[in-house]
Design a protein around this motif. Structure first.
Motif, mmCIF file in Angstrom:
data_model
loop_
_atom_site.group_PDB
_atom_site.id
_atom_site.type_symbol
_atom_site.label_atom_id
_atom_site.label_comp_id
_atom_site.label_asym_id
_atom_site.label_seq_id
_atom_site.Cartn_x
_atom_site.Cartn_y
_atom_site.Cartn_z
ATOM 1 N N HIS A 344 0.858 -1.196 0.000
ATOM 2 C CA HIS A 344 0.000 0.000 0.000
ATOM 3 C C HIS A 344 0.887 1.238 0.000
ATOM 4 C CE1 HIS A 344 0.246 1.539 4.243
ATOM 5 N NE2 HIS A 344 0.525 0.288 4.546
ATOM 6 N N TYR A 345 0.545 2.184 -0.861
ATOM 7 C CA TYR A 345 1.396 3.371 -1.006
ATOM 8 C C TYR A 345 0.858 4.573 -0.235
ATOM 9 C CZ TYR A 345 -1.810 5.432 -4.505
ATOM 10 O OH TYR A 345 -2.895 5.976 -5.140
ATOM 11 N N ASP A 346 -0.343 4.463 0.334
ATOM 12 C CA ASP A 346 -0.893 5.557 1.129
ATOM 13 C C ASP A 346 -0.320 5.536 2.539
ATOM 14 O OD1 ASP A 346 -2.432 3.083 1.539
ATOM 15 O OD2 ASP A 346 -3.644 4.280 2.901
ATOM 16 N N HIS A 347 -0.428 6.669 3.219
ATOM 17 C CA HIS A 347 -0.091 6.715 4.643
ATOM 18 C C HIS A 347 -1.112 7.639 5.326
ATOM 19 C CE1 HIS A 347 2.321 5.778 8.055
ATOM 20 N NE2 HIS A 347 2.710 7.029 8.262
ATOM 21 N N VAL A 348 -0.775 8.256 6.445
ATOM 22 C CA VAL A 348 -1.795 8.946 7.238
ATOM 23 C C VAL A 348 -1.723 10.470 7.157
ATOM 24 C CG1 VAL A 348 -2.075 7.002 8.800
ATOM 25 C CG2 VAL A 348 -0.400 8.765 9.355
ATOM 26 N N GLY A 349 -0.847 10.998 6.295
ATOM 27 C CA GLY A 349 -0.881 12.423 5.999
ATOM 28 C C GLY A 349 -0.241 13.327 7.032
ATOM 29 N N ILE A 350 -0.896 14.437 7.290
ATOM 30 C CA ILE A 350 -0.409 15.449 8.236
ATOM 31 C C ILE A 350 -1.317 15.434 9.461
ATOM 32 C CG2 ILE A 350 0.010 17.915 8.588
ATOM 33 C CD1 ILE A 350 0.529 18.142 5.590
ATOM 34 N N GLY A 351 -0.711 15.371 10.652
ATOM 35 C CA GLY A 351 -1.525 15.261 11.859
ATOM 36 C C GLY A 351 -0.912 15.956 13.051
ATOM 37 N N GLU A 352 -1.143 15.367 14.213
ATOM 38 C CA GLU A 352 -0.657 15.949 15.457
ATOM 39 C C GLU A 352 0.866 16.021 15.452
ATOM 40 O OE1 GLU A 352 -2.224 17.180 18.236
ATOM 41 O OE2 GLU A 352 -4.049 17.092 17.009
ATOM 42 N N ALA A 402 -5.685 3.513 0.289
ATOM 43 C CA ALA A 402 -6.728 3.404 1.325
ATOM 44 C C ALA A 402 -6.562 2.185 2.224
ATOM 45 C CB ALA A 402 -8.116 3.413 0.682
ATOM 46 N N GLU A 403 -5.334 1.692 2.334
ATOM 47 C CA GLU A 403 -5.094 0.613 3.302
ATOM 48 C C GLU A 403 -5.290 1.134 4.712
ATOM 49 O OE1 GLU A 403 -2.584 -1.904 6.082
ATOM 50 O OE2 GLU A 403 -2.586 0.245 5.679
ATOM 51 N N GLU A 404 -4.822 2.346 4.942
ATOM 52 C CA GLU A 404 -4.932 2.939 6.269
ATOM 53 C C GLU A 404 -6.375 3.281 6.631
ATOM 54 O OE1 GLU A 404 -2.540 2.894 8.206
ATOM 55 O OE2 GLU A 404 -0.630 3.129 7.139
ATOM 56 N N LYS A 405 -7.280 3.234 5.661
ATOM 57 C CA LYS A 405 -8.688 3.518 5.912
ATOM 58 C C LYS A 405 -9.516 2.244 6.066
ATOM 59 C CE LYS A 405 -7.778 7.882 5.424
ATOM 60 N NZ LYS A 405 -7.678 8.761 6.612
ATOM 61 N N GLY A 406 -8.854 1.100 6.098
ATOM 62 C CA GLY A 406 -9.579 -0.159 6.277
ATOM 63 C C GLY A 406 -9.399 -1.140 5.139
ATOM 64 N N LEU A 407 -8.210 -1.176 4.516
ATOM 65 C CA LEU A 407 -7.904 -2.104 3.407
ATOM 66 C C LEU A 407 -8.852 -1.897 2.226
ATOM 67 C CD1 LEU A 407 -7.406 -5.469 5.410
ATOM 68 C CD2 LEU A 407 -5.852 -3.506 5.218
ATOM 69 N N LEU A 408 -9.210 -0.662 1.958
ATOM 70 C CA LEU A 408 -10.258 -0.407 0.968
ATOM 71 C C LEU A 408 -9.778 -0.556 -0.472
ATOM 72 C CD1 LEU A 408 -12.095 2.613 2.649
ATOM 73 C CD2 LEU A 408 -12.526 0.160 2.889
ATOM 74 N N GLY A 409 -8.537 -0.158 -0.771
ATOM 75 C CA GLY A 409 -8.033 -0.303 -2.139
ATOM 76 C C GLY A 409 -7.914 -1.753 -2.552
ATOM 77 N N SER A 494 -3.690 -6.749 6.723
ATOM 78 C CA SER A 494 -3.094 -6.019 5.605
ATOM 79 C C SER A 494 -3.711 -6.535 4.308
ATOM 80 C CB SER A 494 -1.565 -6.173 5.608
ATOM 81 O OG SER A 494 -0.978 -5.273 4.668
ATOM 82 N N ASP A 495 -3.224 -6.028 3.189
ATOM 83 C CA ASP A 495 -3.950 -6.194 1.923
ATOM 84 C C ASP A 495 -4.019 -7.620 1.394
ATOM 85 O OD1 ASP A 495 -4.622 -3.345 1.415
ATOM 86 O OD2 ASP A 495 -2.453 -3.136 1.496
ATOM 87 N N HIS A 496 -3.157 -8.502 1.872
ATOM 88 C CA HIS A 496 -3.235 -9.902 1.453
ATOM 89 C C HIS A 496 -4.578 -10.529 1.809
ATOM 90 C CE1 HIS A 496 -1.464 -9.566 5.489
ATOM 91 N NE2 HIS A 496 -2.303 -10.552 5.774
ATOM 92 N N TRP A 497 -5.231 -9.999 2.859
ATOM 93 C CA TRP A 497 -6.478 -10.601 3.332
ATOM 94 C C TRP A 497 -7.522 -10.688 2.223
ATOM 95 C CZ3 TRP A 497 -8.787 -13.709 6.363
ATOM 96 C CH2 TRP A 497 -10.170 -13.646 6.543
ATOM 97 N N HIS A 498 -7.575 -9.675 1.363
ATOM 98 C CA HIS A 498 -8.617 -9.672 0.337
ATOM 99 C C HIS A 498 -8.308 -10.628 -0.819
ATOM 100 C CE1 HIS A 498 -11.234 -6.946 2.272
ATOM 101 N NE2 HIS A 498 -10.341 -5.976 2.332
ATOM 102 N N PHE A 499 -7.101 -11.166 -0.832
ATOM 103 C CA PHE A 499 -6.819 -12.290 -1.732
ATOM 104 C C PHE A 499 -7.153 -13.593 -1.019
ATOM 105 C CE2 PHE A 499 -4.495 -8.834 -3.575
ATOM 106 C CZ PHE A 499 -4.590 -9.056 -4.947
ATOM 107 N N GLY A 500 -6.779 -13.681 0.244
ATOM 108 C CA GLY A 500 -7.072 -14.885 1.011
ATOM 109 C C GLY A 500 -8.556 -15.185 1.088
ATOM 110 N N ARG A 501 -9.368 -14.159 1.268
ATOM 111 C CA ARG A 501 -10.805 -14.395 1.369
ATOM 112 C C ARG A 501 -11.398 -14.851 0.035
ATOM 113 N NH1 ARG A 501 -14.434 -10.533 -0.404
ATOM 114 N NH2 ARG A 501 -13.454 -8.719 -1.368
ATOM 115 N N LYS A 502 -10.656 -14.617 -1.049
ATOM 116 C CA LYS A 502 -11.067 -15.093 -2.373
ATOM 117 C C LYS A 502 -10.388 -16.423 -2.730
ATOM 118 C CE LYS A 502 -13.685 -11.597 -3.784
ATOM 119 N NZ LYS A 502 -15.086 -11.732 -4.251
ATOM 120 N N LYS A 503 -9.799 -17.057 -1.707
ATOM 121 C CA LYS A 503 -9.153 -18.373 -1.848
ATOM 122 C C LYS A 503 -7.914 -18.341 -2.738
ATOM 123 C CE LYS A 503 -12.490 -19.959 0.669
ATOM 124 N NZ LYS A 503 -13.173 -18.682 0.906
#
Length: 568
Positions: A344-352, A402-409, A494-503
């Motif tokens: 995943h190439y996203d991260h959490v941006g600018i914050g505290e 969007a990995e940081e938003k819930g593995l959405l990508g 992490s993002d592997h889960w959405h491959f695993g759930r598809k067997k």
């Protein structure tokens, strides 16, 4: 049938995989390409710190502004990757001949939360407190996370909020938690003065899971320190109002985010005093200490109070994109099958800001390391191609957002795959491979990776990784988290889960959580590039062997299959 490769067969496997290019499928190879595994493995030397360092320095630079999903900086990072894949000669595999797979996210922007506390005596109900948390105000409750659902329920005081039958602790026993707010002290006293009071495995995450699985509306945390601690937390949480928060995939009517939406709030100590019928905050501190001393005597109790949480928010649609690049295989038939490499190439941006005033969360390790690592693997295959050498199956490089938003990508790709899942031979995912965790630091071990998945879903894939590692990075393959009962559940985080759930067989290469995780201090000067290169060589060699194997790995762990039945 579950197939296990015995140690004495490893040598045969090496021979069989390395000769795949001369098997039946290779008879149809175009004359201009060689597909010999041994020759492909020789290009692992293209993976080096000299390539990784300048690219990661650019990718995790302050000018990327933390690569947060849906921001111009995320788009800038995606274009950086696309430009590099193009320069390497990989084909675009996204929408309309581009390197981008576009998708939309529904985003929630939190405006305020109203908290109303009622005293209840039978059917009588009297409001005793109303407070509002917003960008300009603090309330009697400070949201730590969640808080997007409207909730109302009675308050149950559950001490430290754990049950440990072996040690006689029963703070969650004998009371119905369904639709209740469960109030607990902040820190669980697992070990006090060398005496184990509560199983150390029952940490804050485990406690949260246990309580919420009993149907609780939410959790109320009583700060363990002085009242000022609450004020600091409440003021810090003000920054989340007015900012884009929870996201979900627009095409999924039921949502699509794994983010918790219930209530998880810290309570103002003065209000806790009232709820427990005490006289002062000092008495509350004494109460906690006495509770530790009689920890096995405590029983949870329902209080005569009801709490209502009413969030107010607005909605917006945010565009995002995955980055897809294809290295096409040489075999006329097998090239229709792909080995998918993900990061995943996203991260959490600018914050505290941290103590230095730094507000940019650069994400050099999370997951700049894995993302730039895939570029370097792509370079190795591209160099081999220049010399007339290609794998039989195709390789898809997939950098998701969007990995940081819930593995959405990765969820989007798994539901809209460019190559059918039944044609996906395996997924190798990598996230955070540039640092060393405290366990290995204390042991003086640098060249290692946690391997999560593999035998958890496919014994074939596990065997291939072991063989590939001996001919490449020679890293320590640690299976500490490779457990379906792992309390941290990294196998689905992490993002592997959405491959695993598809067997689809998967393996996750990961080096653990470190002190700079999700902090501005996750910066490139702390990356251990030689160690990172070793892991990537093992990933490259594993990819080669999967791509050239006569038959791809198969899913053969029935327990994993049962677990994923409800996730499709």
């Amino acid at each position: 049938m579950k197939i296990h490769l015995q140690p004495f067969l490893v040598g045969l496997l090496i021979f069989a995989v390395s000769c795949a290019g001369s098997g039946p499928s290779s008879q149809n190879q175009p004359a201009e390409y060689i597909t010999e595994t041994e020759q492909l493995l020789g290009f692992q030397q293209e993976i080096s710190a000299d390539y990784l360092r300048p690219h990661l320095t650019a990718f995790a630079h302050d000018s990327m502004k933390g690569r947060e999903t849906g921001t111009p900086s995320e788009k800038k990072a995606a274009e950086y990757l696309a430009d590099e894949y193009k320069a390497l000669g990989l084909k675009p595999a996204g929408d309309n001949g581009s390197y981008f797979q576009n998708f939309e996210l529904n985003a929630t922007k939190s405006d305020s939360i109203v908290f109303e506390l009622y005293a209840k005596d039978g059917t009588a109900k009297e409001r005793i407190s109303r407070s509002v948390a917003s960008k300009n105000k603090t309330a009697d409750f400070a949201r730590l996370f969640g808080g997007t659902d409207t909730l109302s329920g009675k308050v149950v005081f559950a001490g430290f909020g754990v049950s440990d039958q072996e040690r006689g602790v029963a703070h969650l026993d004998g009371v119905d938690l369904k639709n209740k707010w469960v109030m607990v002290f902040q820190n669980t006293p697992n070990v006090v003065d060398g005496d184990t009071l509560i199983d150390p495995k029952i940490d804050a995450r485990k406690r949260f899971q246990i309580i919420m699985r009993q149907g609780a509306a939410g959790i109320l945390i009583v700060p363990a320190k002085e009242p000022r601690e609450f004020d600091v937390i409440a003021q810090k949480m003000q920054g989340s109002f007015g900012e884009t928060g929870r996201m979900s995939l627009a095409y999924r009517e039921s949502g699509g985010s794994n983010e918790f939406s219930g209530g998880y709030n810290v309570v103002k100590p003065g209000l806790v005093v009232k709820l427990l019928g005490l006289k002062s905050v000092e008495e509350l501190t004494d109460y906690r200490q006495k509770l530790i001393g009689r920890i096995t005597d405590f029983q949870p109790k329902e209080l005569h109070y009801q709490l209502t949480q009413i969030p107010y928010s607005s909605k917006e649609v945010i565009p995002s994109q995955n980055v897809l690049a294809l290295h096409e295989g040489a075999d006329p038939e097998l090239k229709e099958e792909v080995v998918v490499l993900t990061s995943h190439y996203d991260h959490v941006g600018i914050g505290e800001p941290d103590s230095t005033g730094d507000r940019i969360y650069n994400g050099a390790d999370d997951d700049g390391s894995g993302t730039i690592g895939l570029l370097n693997i792509a370079k190795a295959f591209a160099e081999a191609k220049k010399r007339g050498i290609k794998p039989e199956r195709s390789i898809l490089f997939l950098n998701v957002s969007a990995e940081e938003k819930g593995l959405l990508g990765s969820r989007y790709y798994s539901d809209h795959p460019v190559f059918p899942m039944e044609k996906t031979a395996a997924n190798l995912n990598t996230d955070m491979i540039g640092r060393i965790d405290s366990t290995h630091k204390s042991e003086g071990i640098e060249k290692y990776a946690y391997i999560i998945g593999a035998e958890l879903i496919s014994s074939d894939l596990d065997s291939l990784i072991k063989v590939a590692n001996k001919q490449s990075g020679e890293i320590t393959l640690n299976k500490r988290y490779n457990d379906l009962n792992d309390p941290q559940q990294f196998y689905r985080r992490s993002d592997h889960w959405h491959f695993g759930r598809k067997k689809v067989p998967f393996a996750f290469f990961f080096t653990g959580i470190h002190e700079d995780y999700h902090r501005p201090s996750d910066e490139v000067h702390k990356i251990r590039f030689e160690k990172m290169a070793s892991i990537l060589r093992t990933m490259y060699a594993t990819t080669v062997m999967i791509a050239n194997a006569e038959n791809p790995p198969v899913v053969d762990n029935q327990e994993f299959i049962e677990i994923t039945k409800s996730d499709n």
